[in-house]
Design a protein around this motif. Structure first.
Motif, PDB file in Angstrom:
ATOM      1  N   SER A  34       0.826  -1.212   0.000  1.00  8.77           N
ATOM      2  CA  SER A  34       0.000   0.000   0.000  1.00  8.77           C
ATOM      3  C   SER A  34       0.859   1.260   0.000  1.00  8.77           C
ATOM      4  O   SER A  34       0.521   2.258  -0.646  1.00  8.77           O
ATOM      5  CB  SER A  34      -0.942   0.011   1.210  1.00  8.77           C
ATOM      6  OG  SER A  34      -1.860  -1.054   1.147  1.00  8.77           O
ATOM      7  N   CYS A  35       1.974   1.225   0.723  1.00  2.07           N
ATOM      8  CA  CYS A  35       2.881   2.383   0.747  1.00  2.07           C
ATOM      9  C   CYS A  35       3.536   2.595  -0.612  1.00  2.07           C
ATOM     10  O   CYS A  35       3.719   3.736  -1.055  1.00  2.07           O
ATOM     11  CB  CYS A  35       3.946   2.193   1.826  1.00  2.07           C
ATOM     12  SG  CYS A  35       3.314   2.297   3.511  1.00  2.07           S
ATOM     13  N   HIS A  38       0.830   4.053  -2.795  1.00  2.00           N
ATOM     14  CA  HIS A  38       0.558   5.431  -2.373  1.00  2.00           C
ATOM     15  C   HIS A  38       1.628   6.374  -2.893  1.00  2.00           C
ATOM     16  O   HIS A  38       1.327   7.479  -3.364  1.00  2.00           O
ATOM     17  CB  HIS A  38       0.497   5.496  -0.844  1.00  2.00           C
ATOM     18  CG  HIS A  38       0.102   6.839  -0.316  1.00  2.00           C
ATOM     19  ND1 HIS A  38       1.010   7.853  -0.088  1.00  2.00           N
ATOM     20  CD2 HIS A  38      -1.122   7.342   0.031  1.00  2.00           C
ATOM     21  CE1 HIS A  38       0.374   8.917   0.371  1.00  2.00           C
ATOM     22  NE2 HIS A  38      -0.911   8.639   0.458  1.00  2.00           N
ATOM     23  N   HIS A  39       2.910   5.967  -2.817  1.00  2.00           N
ATOM     24  CA  HIS A  39       3.988   6.829  -3.309  1.00  2.00           C
ATOM     25  C   HIS A  39       3.911   6.979  -4.823  1.00  2.00           C
ATOM     26  O   HIS A  39       4.188   8.050  -5.375  1.00  2.00           O
ATOM     27  CB  HIS A  39       5.352   6.254  -2.907  1.00  2.00           C
ATOM     28  CG  HIS A  39       6.393   7.295  -2.702  1.00  2.00           C
ATOM     29  ND1 HIS A  39       7.259   7.321  -1.630  1.00  2.00           N
ATOM     30  CD2 HIS A  39       6.711   8.396  -3.436  1.00  2.00           C
ATOM     31  CE1 HIS A  39       8.055   8.364  -1.718  1.00  2.00           C
ATOM     32  NE2 HIS A  39       7.741   9.024  -2.821  1.00  2.00           N
ATOM     33  N   HIS A  42       0.791   9.481  -5.163  1.00  2.00           N
ATOM     34  CA  HIS A  42       0.887  10.798  -4.537  1.00  2.00           C
ATOM     35  C   HIS A  42       2.297  11.382  -4.532  1.00  2.00           C
ATOM     36  O   HIS A  42       2.470  12.544  -4.158  1.00  2.00           O
ATOM     37  CB  HIS A  42       0.415  10.714  -3.074  1.00  2.00           C
ATOM     38  CG  HIS A  42      -1.046  10.426  -2.930  1.00  2.00           C
ATOM     39  ND1 HIS A  42      -2.012  11.379  -3.116  1.00  2.00           N
ATOM     40  CD2 HIS A  42      -1.698   9.286  -2.612  1.00  2.00           C
ATOM     41  CE1 HIS A  42      -3.204  10.849  -2.917  1.00  2.00           C
ATOM     42  NE2 HIS A  42      -3.042   9.572  -2.607  1.00  2.00           N
ATOM     43  N   LYS A  46       3.405   7.213   2.773  1.00  2.00           N
ATOM     44  CA  LYS A  46       2.160   7.087   3.524  1.00  2.00           C
ATOM     45  C   LYS A  46       2.471   6.769   4.984  1.00  2.00           C
ATOM     46  O   LYS A  46       2.901   5.655   5.304  1.00  2.00           O
ATOM     47  CB  LYS A  46       1.288   5.986   2.914  1.00  2.00           C
ATOM     48  CG  LYS A  46      -0.067   5.818   3.587  1.00  2.00           C
ATOM     49  CD  LYS A  46      -0.866   4.716   2.897  1.00  2.00           C
ATOM     50  CE  LYS A  46      -2.248   4.574   3.522  1.00  2.00           C
ATOM     51  NZ  LYS A  46      -3.036   3.505   2.847  1.00  2.00           N
ATOM     52  N   SER A  49       0.536   3.608   7.933  1.00  2.00           N
ATOM     53  CA  SER A  49      -0.205   2.708   7.054  1.00  2.00           C
ATOM     54  C   SER A  49      -0.686   1.481   7.814  1.00  2.00           C
ATOM     55  O   SER A  49       0.045   0.908   8.619  1.00  2.00           O
ATOM     56  CB  SER A  49       0.687   2.269   5.887  1.00  2.00           C
ATOM     57  OG  SER A  49       0.000   1.365   5.043  1.00  2.00           O
ATOM     58  N   SER A  58      -7.286   2.185  -6.923  1.00  2.00           N
ATOM     59  CA  SER A  58      -6.856   3.533  -7.295  1.00  2.00           C
ATOM     60  C   SER A  58      -6.488   3.523  -8.770  1.00  2.00           C
ATOM     61  O   SER A  58      -6.467   2.469  -9.419  1.00  2.00           O
ATOM     62  CB  SER A  58      -5.658   3.992  -6.450  1.00  2.00           C
ATOM     63  OG  SER A  58      -4.574   3.106  -6.605  1.00  2.00           O
ATOM     64  N   ASP A  75      -5.011  -2.975  -5.143  1.00  2.00           N
ATOM     65  CA  ASP A  75      -4.133  -3.289  -4.015  1.00  2.00           C
ATOM     66  C   ASP A  75      -4.824  -4.339  -3.155  1.00  2.00           C
ATOM     67  O   ASP A  75      -5.856  -4.070  -2.545  1.00  2.00           O
ATOM     68  CB  ASP A  75      -3.869  -2.011  -3.211  1.00  2.00           C
ATOM     69  CG  ASP A  75      -3.004  -2.253  -1.982  1.00  2.00           C
ATOM     70  OD1 ASP A  75      -2.335  -3.310  -1.924  1.00  2.00           O
ATOM     71  OD2 ASP A  75      -3.005  -1.399  -1.087  1.00  2.00           O
ATOM     72  N   SER A 164       9.605   2.497  -0.742  1.00  2.00           N
ATOM     73  CA  SER A 164       8.402   3.326  -0.673  1.00  2.00           C
ATOM     74  C   SER A 164       8.577   4.477   0.306  1.00  2.00           C
ATOM     75  O   SER A 164       7.797   5.423   0.300  1.00  2.00           O
ATOM     76  CB  SER A 164       7.189   2.477  -0.280  1.00  2.00           C
ATOM     77  OG  SER A 164       7.426   1.784   0.923  1.00  2.00           O
ATOM     78  N   MET A 233      -9.998   6.403  -4.868  1.00  2.00           N
ATOM     79  CA  MET A 233      -9.751   5.405  -3.831  1.00  2.00           C
ATOM     80  C   MET A 233     -11.082   4.887  -3.290  1.00  2.00           C
ATOM     81  O   MET A 233     -11.955   5.664  -2.915  1.00  2.00           O
ATOM     82  CB  MET A 233      -8.945   5.997  -2.675  1.00  2.00           C
ATOM     83  CG  MET A 233      -7.541   6.432  -3.052  1.00  2.00           C
ATOM     84  SD  MET A 233      -6.487   5.077  -3.562  1.00  2.00           S
ATOM     85  CE  MET A 233      -6.385   4.141  -2.052  1.00  2.00           C
TER      86      MET A 233
END
Length: 243
Positions: A34-35, A38-39, A42, A46, A49, A58, A75, A164, A233
Protein backbone atom coordinates in the motif's frame (compact mmCIF):
# COMPACT_ATOMS: atom_id res chain seq x y z
CA UNK A 1 -16.67 29.63 -26.70
CA UNK A 2 -18.22 30.04 -23.27
CA UNK A 3 -16.04 29.41 -20.23
CA UNK A 4 -18.13 26.41 -19.14
CA UNK A 5 -17.77 24.84 -22.60
CA UNK A 6 -14.01 25.39 -22.54
CA UNK A 7 -13.76 23.88 -19.07
CA UNK A 8 -15.71 20.79 -20.16
CA UNK A 9 -13.50 20.33 -23.22
CA UNK A 10 -10.37 20.67 -21.10
CA UNK A 11 -11.63 18.03 -18.66
CA UNK A 12 -12.45 15.64 -21.50
CA UNK A 13 -8.97 16.11 -22.96
CA UNK A 14 -7.36 15.52 -19.56
CA UNK A 15 -9.23 12.25 -19.08
CA UNK A 16 -8.64 10.92 -22.60
CA UNK A 17 -6.31 7.93 -22.82
CA UNK A 18 -5.24 5.36 -25.39
CA UNK A 19 -5.38 2.21 -23.29
CA UNK A 20 -6.81 1.07 -19.98
CA UNK A 21 -4.74 -1.60 -18.19
CA UNK A 22 -5.64 -3.61 -15.10
CA UNK A 23 -2.81 -4.17 -12.59
CA UNK A 24 -2.81 -6.13 -9.34
CA UNK A 25 -0.43 -5.49 -6.44
CA UNK A 26 0.14 -8.72 -4.53
CA UNK A 27 2.35 -10.20 -1.81
CA UNK A 28 2.48 -10.94 1.90
CA UNK A 29 1.04 -8.56 4.50
CA UNK A 30 3.54 -6.01 5.81
CA UNK A 31 5.69 -5.87 2.69
CA UNK A 32 4.71 -2.25 1.98
CA UNK A 33 2.37 -2.81 -0.97
CA UNK A 34 0.00 0.00 0.00
CA UNK A 35 2.88 2.38 0.75
CA UNK A 36 4.47 1.59 -2.62
CA UNK A 37 1.21 2.28 -4.41
CA UNK A 38 0.56 5.43 -2.37
CA UNK A 39 3.99 6.83 -3.31
CA UNK A 40 3.35 6.00 -6.97
CA UNK A 41 0.05 7.90 -6.88
CA UNK A 42 0.89 10.80 -4.54
CA UNK A 43 4.70 11.02 -4.79
CA UNK A 44 4.89 10.92 -1.00
CA UNK A 45 5.29 8.37 1.79
CA UNK A 46 2.16 7.09 3.52
CA UNK A 47 2.53 7.52 7.29
CA UNK A 48 0.77 5.20 9.73
CA UNK A 49 -0.20 2.71 7.05
CA UNK A 50 -2.49 -0.10 8.19
CA UNK A 51 -3.07 -3.53 6.68
CA UNK A 52 -5.39 -3.47 3.68
CA UNK A 53 -8.84 -4.90 4.36
CA UNK A 54 -10.04 -6.80 1.31
CA UNK A 55 -9.11 -4.74 -1.75
CA UNK A 56 -8.42 -1.05 -2.39
CA UNK A 57 -8.67 0.55 -5.82
CA UNK A 58 -6.86 3.53 -7.29
CA UNK A 59 -5.84 4.76 -10.73
CA UNK A 60 -3.22 6.87 -12.42
CA UNK A 61 -2.73 8.00 -16.01
CA UNK A 62 0.85 7.93 -17.32
CA UNK A 63 2.55 8.85 -20.59
CA UNK A 64 4.68 6.33 -22.49
CA UNK A 65 6.07 7.73 -25.71
CA UNK A 66 3.06 9.21 -27.49
CA UNK A 67 0.58 7.05 -25.62
CA UNK A 68 -1.51 7.89 -22.56
CA UNK A 69 -2.15 4.83 -20.41
CA UNK A 70 -4.69 4.68 -17.61
CA UNK A 71 -3.68 2.14 -14.98
CA UNK A 72 -6.37 0.47 -12.87
CA UNK A 73 -4.51 -0.49 -9.69
CA UNK A 74 -5.93 -3.12 -7.36
CA UNK A 75 -4.13 -3.29 -4.02
CA UNK A 76 -4.94 -6.66 -2.43
CA UNK A 77 -4.75 -7.71 1.21
CA UNK A 78 -1.83 -9.99 2.02
CA UNK A 79 -3.43 -11.69 5.01
CA UNK A 80 -4.44 -15.32 4.57
CA UNK A 81 -8.00 -14.74 5.80
CA UNK A 82 -8.70 -12.52 2.77
CA UNK A 83 -7.05 -14.77 0.20
CA UNK A 84 -10.21 -16.39 -1.18
CA UNK A 85 -11.76 -12.95 -1.68
CA UNK A 86 -8.78 -11.12 -3.15
CA UNK A 87 -7.98 -13.88 -5.65
CA UNK A 88 -11.21 -13.08 -7.48
CA UNK A 89 -9.73 -9.68 -8.37
CA UNK A 90 -6.81 -11.33 -10.18
CA UNK A 91 -9.07 -12.27 -13.08
CA UNK A 92 -8.28 -10.43 -16.27
CA UNK A 93 -5.25 -8.59 -14.87
CA UNK A 94 -2.71 -7.60 -17.51
CA UNK A 95 0.07 -6.75 -15.04
CA UNK A 96 1.15 -7.85 -11.58
CA UNK A 97 3.41 -6.10 -9.07
CA UNK A 98 4.65 -8.91 -6.80
CA UNK A 99 6.09 -7.39 -3.63
CA UNK A 100 8.30 -8.82 -0.89
CA UNK A 101 10.21 -7.19 1.96
CA UNK A 102 14.00 -7.42 1.65
CA UNK A 103 14.19 -7.51 5.47
CA UNK A 104 11.79 -10.48 5.72
CA UNK A 105 12.86 -13.94 4.59
CA UNK A 106 9.30 -15.19 5.19
CA UNK A 107 7.79 -12.74 2.67
CA UNK A 108 10.27 -13.97 0.06
CA UNK A 109 9.68 -17.66 0.80
CA UNK A 110 5.99 -17.43 -0.17
CA UNK A 111 6.49 -15.73 -3.55
CA UNK A 112 5.90 -18.92 -5.54
CA UNK A 113 2.39 -19.28 -4.13
CA UNK A 114 1.48 -15.69 -5.02
CA UNK A 115 2.87 -16.02 -8.53
CA UNK A 116 1.09 -19.33 -9.12
CA UNK A 117 -2.26 -17.80 -8.16
CA UNK A 118 -1.70 -14.82 -10.44
CA UNK A 119 -0.71 -16.96 -13.42
CA UNK A 120 -3.69 -19.26 -12.89
CA UNK A 121 -6.29 -16.50 -12.69
CA UNK A 122 -5.00 -13.44 -14.58
CA UNK A 123 -4.54 -12.82 -18.29
CA UNK A 124 -2.62 -15.51 -20.22
CA UNK A 125 -0.25 -12.70 -21.24
CA UNK A 126 0.30 -11.49 -17.67
CA UNK A 127 3.42 -9.34 -17.24
CA UNK A 128 4.90 -9.57 -13.74
CA UNK A 129 7.63 -7.63 -11.98
CA UNK A 130 9.11 -8.81 -8.69
CA UNK A 131 9.69 -5.88 -6.34
CA UNK A 132 11.99 -6.04 -3.32
CA UNK A 133 10.64 -3.23 -1.16
CA UNK A 134 12.25 -1.35 1.78
CA UNK A 135 15.63 -1.03 0.05
CA UNK A 136 16.37 1.88 2.41
CA UNK A 137 16.82 -0.70 5.20
CA UNK A 138 19.77 -2.47 3.64
CA UNK A 139 21.44 -2.99 7.02
CA UNK A 140 18.49 -5.22 8.01
CA UNK A 141 18.48 -7.18 4.75
CA UNK A 142 17.58 -10.87 4.88
CA UNK A 143 17.21 -11.43 1.12
CA UNK A 144 20.21 -10.62 -1.08
CA UNK A 145 19.73 -8.92 -4.43
CA UNK A 146 21.46 -11.79 -6.27
CA UNK A 147 19.14 -14.40 -4.76
CA UNK A 148 16.00 -12.47 -5.69
CA UNK A 149 17.35 -11.76 -9.16
CA UNK A 150 17.93 -15.48 -9.72
CA UNK A 151 14.41 -16.32 -8.51
CA UNK A 152 12.98 -13.78 -10.94
CA UNK A 153 15.01 -15.18 -13.85
CA UNK A 154 13.99 -18.76 -12.99
CA UNK A 155 10.33 -17.71 -12.94
CA UNK A 156 10.50 -15.50 -16.05
CA UNK A 157 9.55 -12.25 -14.31
CA UNK A 158 11.22 -8.84 -14.16
CA UNK A 159 12.96 -7.73 -10.96
CA UNK A 160 13.96 -4.55 -9.18
CA UNK A 161 14.29 -3.15 -5.66
CA UNK A 162 12.44 -0.07 -4.41
CA UNK A 163 11.91 2.06 -1.33
CA UNK A 164 8.40 3.33 -0.67
CA UNK A 165 9.91 5.52 2.07
CA UNK A 166 12.41 7.44 -0.06
CA UNK A 167 10.59 6.96 -3.36
CA UNK A 168 13.63 5.34 -4.96
CA UNK A 169 12.57 3.36 -8.07
CA UNK A 170 8.88 3.51 -7.08
CA UNK A 171 7.59 4.42 -10.54
CA UNK A 172 9.81 1.97 -12.41
CA UNK A 173 7.85 -1.29 -11.82
CA UNK A 174 4.56 0.17 -13.02
CA UNK A 175 6.06 1.82 -16.09
CA UNK A 176 8.08 -1.29 -16.95
CA UNK A 177 4.96 -3.47 -16.94
CA UNK A 178 2.93 -0.94 -18.94
CA UNK A 179 5.72 -0.63 -21.52
CA UNK A 180 5.97 -4.42 -21.90
CA UNK A 181 2.21 -4.63 -22.44
CA UNK A 182 2.31 -1.89 -25.07
CA UNK A 183 5.04 -3.71 -26.95
CA UNK A 184 3.00 -6.92 -26.83
CA UNK A 185 0.05 -5.04 -28.35
CA UNK A 186 2.20 -3.58 -31.11
CA UNK A 187 3.72 -6.97 -31.92
CA UNK A 188 0.27 -8.53 -32.17
CA UNK A 189 0.73 -11.04 -29.35
CA UNK A 190 -1.89 -9.27 -27.20
CA UNK A 191 -5.28 -8.18 -28.50
CA UNK A 192 -7.02 -5.51 -26.35
CA UNK A 193 -10.37 -6.51 -27.86
CA UNK A 194 -10.06 -10.07 -26.57
CA UNK A 195 -11.95 -10.85 -23.37
CA UNK A 196 -9.69 -11.41 -20.37
CA UNK A 197 -6.70 -9.57 -21.85
CA UNK A 198 -6.73 -7.01 -19.03
CA UNK A 199 -6.42 -4.21 -21.59
CA UNK A 200 -9.02 -2.15 -23.44
CA UNK A 201 -8.88 0.73 -25.89
CA UNK A 202 -9.51 4.27 -24.75
CA UNK A 203 -11.18 6.93 -26.89
CA UNK A 204 -7.86 8.26 -28.20
CA UNK A 205 -6.75 4.84 -29.44
CA UNK A 206 -10.11 4.13 -31.06
CA UNK A 207 -9.86 7.36 -33.03
CA UNK A 208 -6.42 6.29 -34.26
CA UNK A 209 -7.68 2.82 -35.18
CA UNK A 210 -10.46 4.37 -37.25
CA UNK A 211 -8.00 6.58 -39.14
CA UNK A 212 -5.11 4.13 -39.54
CA UNK A 213 -4.70 0.39 -40.11
CA UNK A 214 -1.71 0.23 -37.73
CA UNK A 215 -1.19 1.67 -34.29
CA UNK A 216 2.04 3.64 -33.91
CA UNK A 217 3.50 3.70 -30.43
CA UNK A 218 6.30 6.15 -31.10
CA UNK A 219 9.51 5.78 -29.12
CA UNK A 220 9.15 3.76 -25.94
CA UNK A 221 12.85 3.68 -25.19
CA UNK A 222 13.15 7.24 -23.95
CA UNK A 223 12.49 8.34 -20.40
CA UNK A 224 8.72 8.63 -19.96
CA UNK A 225 7.20 11.88 -18.85
CA UNK A 226 5.44 11.86 -15.52
CA UNK A 227 1.76 11.26 -16.13
CA UNK A 228 -1.23 13.15 -14.91
CA UNK A 229 -2.32 11.81 -11.57
CA UNK A 230 -6.00 11.05 -11.15
CA UNK A 231 -6.83 9.30 -7.92
CA UNK A 232 -9.92 7.31 -7.11
CA UNK A 233 -9.75 5.41 -3.83
CA UNK A 234 -12.42 2.97 -2.75
CA UNK A 235 -12.21 0.46 0.08
CA UNK A 236 -14.03 -2.82 -0.27
CA UNK A 237 -15.01 -4.63 2.94
CA UNK A 238 -16.13 -8.28 2.92
CA UNK A 239 -19.86 -8.61 3.33
CA UNK A 240 -20.67 -5.38 1.53
CA UNK A 241 -21.66 -4.85 -2.07
CA UNK A 242 -18.75 -3.91 -4.31
CA UNK A 243 -19.14 -0.83 -6.48
Amino acid sequence: MAFNDYDADATELLEAYDFLMKFIVIGEAGTGKSCLLHHFIHNSFKDHSQHTIGVEFSSRTVNLGEKRIKLQLWDTAGQERFRSVTRSYYRGAAGAILVYDITSRASFANLSRWLADAKALASPHLVTVLVGNKADRDDEREVEWAEASKWAADNDVHFMETSSLTGDNVEAPFLLVARAILLAIESGTLDPEKAGSGVSYGDRALRRVNSSSRLSFGSLSGRPKKGTVRLKMKRWIPGTKCC
